[in-house]
Motif scaffolding. Sequence first.
Motif, PDB file in Angstrom:
ATOM      1  N   LYS A 144     -25.003  11.110  30.393  1.00 65.00           N
ATOM      2  CA  LYS A 144     -25.735  10.384  29.183  1.00 65.00           C
ATOM      3  C   LYS A 144     -25.145  10.848  27.971  1.00 65.00           C
ATOM      4  CE  LYS A 144     -29.473   9.287  32.224  1.00 65.00           C
ATOM      5  NZ  LYS A 144     -31.050   9.560  32.663  1.00 65.00           N
ATOM      6  N   ILE A 145     -25.401  10.227  27.090  1.00 67.12           N
ATOM      7  CA  ILE A 145     -25.098  10.622  25.587  1.00 67.12           C
ATOM      8  C   ILE A 145     -25.471  12.109  25.315  1.00 67.12           C
ATOM      9  CG2 ILE A 145     -27.042   9.658  24.138  1.00 67.12           C
ATOM     10  CD1 ILE A 145     -23.541   9.022  23.123  1.00 67.12           C
ATOM     11  N   GLY A 146     -26.777  12.217  25.841  1.00 68.54           N
ATOM     12  CA  GLY A 146     -27.160  13.704  25.532  1.00 68.54           C
ATOM     13  C   GLY A 146     -26.597  14.822  26.121  1.00 68.54           C
ATOM     14  N   ASP A 147     -25.644  14.307  27.260  1.00 67.35           N
ATOM     15  CA  ASP A 147     -24.856  15.501  28.018  1.00 67.35           C
ATOM     16  C   ASP A 147     -23.417  15.925  27.341  1.00 67.35           C
ATOM     17  OD1 ASP A 147     -26.803  15.316  30.148  1.00 67.35           O
ATOM     18  OD2 ASP A 147     -25.495  13.579  30.873  1.00 67.35           O
ATOM     19  N   LEU A 148     -23.112  15.142  26.242  1.00 69.19           N
ATOM     20  CA  LEU A 148     -21.801  15.434  25.771  1.00 69.19           C
ATOM     21  C   LEU A 148     -21.680  16.510  24.622  1.00 69.19           C
ATOM     22  CD1 LEU A 148     -20.894  11.632  25.334  1.00 69.19           C
ATOM     23  CD2 LEU A 148     -20.399  13.295  27.229  1.00 69.19           C
ATOM     24  N   GLY A 149     -23.077  16.829  24.094  1.00 70.78           N
ATOM     25  CA  GLY A 149     -22.751  18.043  23.072  1.00 70.78           C
ATOM     26  C   GLY A 149     -21.998  17.602  21.655  1.00 70.78           C
ATOM     27  N   LEU A 150     -22.378  16.212  21.174  1.00 72.62           N
ATOM     28  CA  LEU A 150     -21.560  15.712  20.338  1.00 72.62           C
ATOM     29  C   LEU A 150     -21.626  16.418  18.906  1.00 72.62           C
ATOM     30  CD1 LEU A 150     -22.462  12.018  20.817  1.00 72.62           C
ATOM     31  CD2 LEU A 150     -20.337  13.430  21.381  1.00 72.62           C
ATOM     32  N   LEU A 151     -22.546  17.230  18.568  1.00 69.96           N
ATOM     33  CA  LEU A 151     -22.621  17.783  17.201  1.00 69.96           C
ATOM     34  C   LEU A 151     -22.348  19.492  17.467  1.00 69.96           C
ATOM     35  CD1 LEU A 151     -25.819  16.569  15.707  1.00 69.96           C
ATOM     36  CD2 LEU A 151     -23.489  16.105  15.169  1.00 69.96           C
ATOM     37  N   ASP A 152     -21.801  19.886  18.723  1.00 67.38           N
ATOM     38  CA  ASP A 152     -21.135  21.101  18.789  1.00 67.38           C
ATOM     39  C   ASP A 152     -19.900  21.337  18.419  1.00 67.38           C
ATOM     40  OD1 ASP A 152     -23.633  21.552  20.231  1.00 67.38           O
ATOM     41  OD2 ASP A 152     -22.795  21.589  22.114  1.00 67.38           O
ATOM     42  N   LYS A 153     -18.938  20.603  18.055  1.00 67.91           N
ATOM     43  CA  LYS A 153     -17.695  20.835  17.726  1.00 67.91           C
ATOM     44  C   LYS A 153     -17.398  19.995  16.308  1.00 67.91           C
ATOM     45  CE  LYS A 153     -16.009  22.023  22.289  1.00 67.91           C
ATOM     46  NZ  LYS A 153     -15.096  21.678  23.238  1.00 67.91           N
ATOM     47  N   PRO A 154     -16.220  20.348  15.631  1.00 72.29           N
ATOM     48  CA  PRO A 154     -15.949  19.431  14.404  1.00 72.29           C
ATOM     49  C   PRO A 154     -15.127  18.321  15.118  1.00 72.29           C
ATOM     50  CG  PRO A 154     -14.664  21.464  14.571  1.00 72.29           C
ATOM     51  CD  PRO A 154     -15.669  21.662  15.787  1.00 72.29           C
ATOM     52  N   PHE A 155     -14.873  17.992  16.138  1.00 75.90           N
ATOM     53  CA  PHE A 155     -14.307  16.805  16.825  1.00 75.90           C
ATOM     54  C   PHE A 155     -15.001  16.305  18.080  1.00 75.90           C
ATOM     55  CE2 PHE A 155     -12.337  20.561  18.667  1.00 75.90           C
ATOM     56  CZ  PHE A 155     -12.316  20.347  19.971  1.00 75.90           C
ATOM     57  N   ILE A 156     -14.454  15.060  18.141  1.00 73.56           N
ATOM     58  CA  ILE A 156     -14.957  14.697  19.647  1.00 73.56           C
ATOM     59  C   ILE A 156     -13.666  14.270  20.461  1.00 73.56           C
ATOM     60  CG2 ILE A 156     -15.977  12.528  20.891  1.00 73.56           C
ATOM     61  CD1 ILE A 156     -17.528  12.230  18.205  1.00 73.56           C
ATOM     62  N   SER A 157     -13.693  14.985  21.693  1.00 71.27           N
ATOM     63  CA  SER A 157     -12.405  14.718  22.503  1.00 71.27           C
ATOM     64  C   SER A 157     -12.498  13.710  23.437  1.00 71.27           C
ATOM     65  CB  SER A 157     -12.370  16.175  23.324  1.00 71.27           C
ATOM     66  OG  SER A 157     -11.478  15.934  24.314  1.00 71.27           O
ATOM     67  N   LEU A 158     -11.223  12.932  23.375  1.00 67.77           N
ATOM     68  CA  LEU A 158     -11.236  11.893  24.271  1.00 67.77           C
ATOM     69  C   LEU A 158      -9.785  12.284  25.297  1.00 67.77           C
ATOM     70  CD1 LEU A 158     -11.633   8.993  25.680  1.00 67.77           C
ATOM     71  CD2 LEU A 158     -10.107   8.208  23.889  1.00 67.77           C
ATOM     72  N   ARG A 159     -10.096  12.405  26.690  1.00 70.11           N
ATOM     73  CA  ARG A 159      -9.112  12.610  27.599  1.00 70.11           C
ATOM     74  C   ARG A 159      -8.903  11.431  28.591  1.00 70.11           C
ATOM     75  NH1 ARG A 159      -7.786  17.996  30.649  1.00 70.11           N
ATOM     76  NH2 ARG A 159      -7.536  18.753  28.942  1.00 70.11           N
ATOM     77  N   LEU A 160      -7.808  11.053  28.722  1.00 65.98           N
ATOM     78  CA  LEU A 160      -7.529  10.105  29.693  1.00 65.98           C
ATOM     79  C   LEU A 160      -6.233  10.338  30.474  1.00 65.98           C
ATOM     80  CD1 LEU A 160      -7.334   7.146  26.756  1.00 65.98           C
ATOM     81  CD2 LEU A 160      -8.884   7.288  28.589  1.00 65.98           C
ATOM     82  N   GLY A 161      -6.366   9.999  31.815  1.00 62.76           N
ATOM     83  CA  GLY A 161      -5.329  10.730  32.839  1.00 62.76           C
ATOM     84  C   GLY A 161      -5.466  10.341  34.076  1.00 62.76           C
ATOM     85  N   ILE A 162      -4.644  10.654  34.985  1.00 58.76           N
ATOM     86  CA  ILE A 162      -4.665  10.278  36.599  1.00 58.76           C
ATOM     87  C   ILE A 162      -4.815  11.732  37.373  1.00 58.76           C
ATOM     88  CG2 ILE A 162      -3.515   9.403  38.409  1.00 58.76           C
ATOM     89  CD1 ILE A 162      -3.834   7.506  35.856  1.00 58.76           C
ATOM     90  N   LYS A 163      -6.006  11.806  38.045  1.00 61.91           N
ATOM     91  CA  LYS A 163      -6.103  13.060  38.654  1.00 61.91           C
ATOM     92  C   LYS A 163      -5.251  13.340  39.863  1.00 61.91           C
ATOM     93  CE  LYS A 163     -10.762  12.464  39.371  1.00 61.91           C
ATOM     94  NZ  LYS A 163     -12.129  12.689  39.692  1.00 61.91           N
ATOM     95  N   GLN A 164      -5.047  14.273  40.164  1.00 56.76           N
ATOM     96  CA  GLN A 164      -4.124  14.809  40.987  1.00 56.76           C
ATOM     97  C   GLN A 164      -4.612  14.324  42.633  1.00 56.76           C
ATOM     98  OE1 GLN A 164      -3.270  18.916  41.084  1.00 56.76           O
ATOM     99  NE2 GLN A 164      -1.593  18.605  39.335  1.00 56.76           N
TER     100      GLN A 164
END
Length: 307
Positions: A253-273
């Motif tokens: 949920k949105i509250g799980d992301l700690g959006l105000l904890d950092k000066p950026f918002i990280s988005l990672r996209l990939g294929i897990k091994q």
Amino acid sequence: MRTLELTLHEALEICKTLANEHRMEMVRILTEGPQNVNEIAERMKLPFSTAAVNIKKLEDAGIISTEIVPGRGTQKVNSKKYDRIIINLTEREKEQEHVVEIELPIGEFVNCEVQPTCGLLSEEGILLVQDDPRSFYEPDRKKAQLLWFRSGYVEYHFPNRIPYGTQVEELEFSLELCSEAPYHKPDWPSDITCWVNGQEIGTWTSPGDFGGERGFLTPSWWGTNNTQYGLLKNWKINSEGSYVDGLSISGIKIGDLGLLDKPFISLRLGIKQNAQNVGGMNLFGKKFGNYEQDLLMKIKYVPKGHR
């Protein structure tokens, strides 16, 4: 029940689109379940070209969605996005929606770990050396309009412009992507996973790597035997959970992301091994594929204590 709520101004285009007997009947048919254009044209006794034009108008208005799926060759299958549309006849008291929107070029990744096949293209041509992961660390990577890799990930940092003293209600990422096969292959599933601020949001399985016909924006020098376009996917996180195109993918949920904890918002996209389908990933910029956009982040927020 999936509901779309609109103001009078927002409803104008949708009302224009639905003010047509053919398109209203198409929506009714799609209430029964997903259909391709041939099936709809046959049921309505319409020429294929007429049905295709009207389906495109419904898609452009956001009333239906189109997916490319394997099976008896490649098919474009149409689905209804909403069960109900609500139009508010009274505007809310200047309570305009508080939204932050940021678009980030696909070459602006800050971290990566990719395995061949891999490469990057600019609008003008091939960037650096294909199938060499070192190319992803060169400064020219920022010119990329198409990038691909067989396994691994790319990570982006969006500037954090959430105003202090507010509460985030919804975070959404919109991007065009597909699987990665040699040249292209419509039946080539790939499990593409999304992480936000280090939290695994969920996985979407791309049905294939699409080519054979030119993407609307793909430059003419890039042969149609190669990847041409992807699917536009919307990853959304709110107070109820995480979704891709409205379908639940996890309980984050949105509250799980700690959006105000950092000066950026990280988005990672990939294929897990350990993914079931390690089918790679193509990611499209605004000058390649079918959609004129880069990575788009949208944040909806309200002042704290204001619901």
